[in-house]
Design a protein around this motif. Sequence first.
Motif: not given
Length: 206
Positions: A113-115, A117, A120, A165-166
């Motif tokens: 998944g996305e990392k 910030q 976040s 990563p998620t």
Amino acid sequence: MSQNFTTAAEIVSYSLGRQVGDQFASDPFDGINADAIAAGVIDALAGKPSPISQDALQKAFQEINDIMQAKEAEKAKKAAEEGEAFLAENAKKEGIIVTESGLQYEILVEGTGEKPQVDSVVSTHYHGTLIDGTVFDSSVQRGQPAQFPVNRVIGGWTEALQMMPTGSKWRLYIPHHLAYGPQGSGGKIAPYSALIFDVELLDIVS
């Protein structure tokens, strides 16, 4: 000696004494004397003057404080030395990645998944131990994920989360300067302690 306290006054009186005892038990000093504590309470409630002069009291407090500070300094020195030795050996192991800051990590599960910030808010499961394996905090044991801003945690976490990563699960080996440093944390984490965390990044909340 076990006693039965039944009236409201007895129950509250015992509870007040228990609170004082719990406070001392959580951070005792060598030679602490329960009989002397009880005598002080009894004399105060009876309105008796203290048999100890102010000068003697100040001298005794200073002596105990000096002893406790020396012990804390020795404990911190030991934690720092043990942490540095552990991390030096750990860095040699296969699969351990060392960043420029000194953070060490190994990838247990690689997410896709996305990392996050730095600003976040993330949801994680984690399990934190000292280098001897003592557990000091664990969302896994509580069975409840934790949410927090990436920039509001210890430095080692802030750095690692932005690389994860998620869906990933990493094991972090965090030197003291990226953890709680010279302050430590509560009674469980001594000053200058290196820490180990298993961190699973579940989701980026915002």
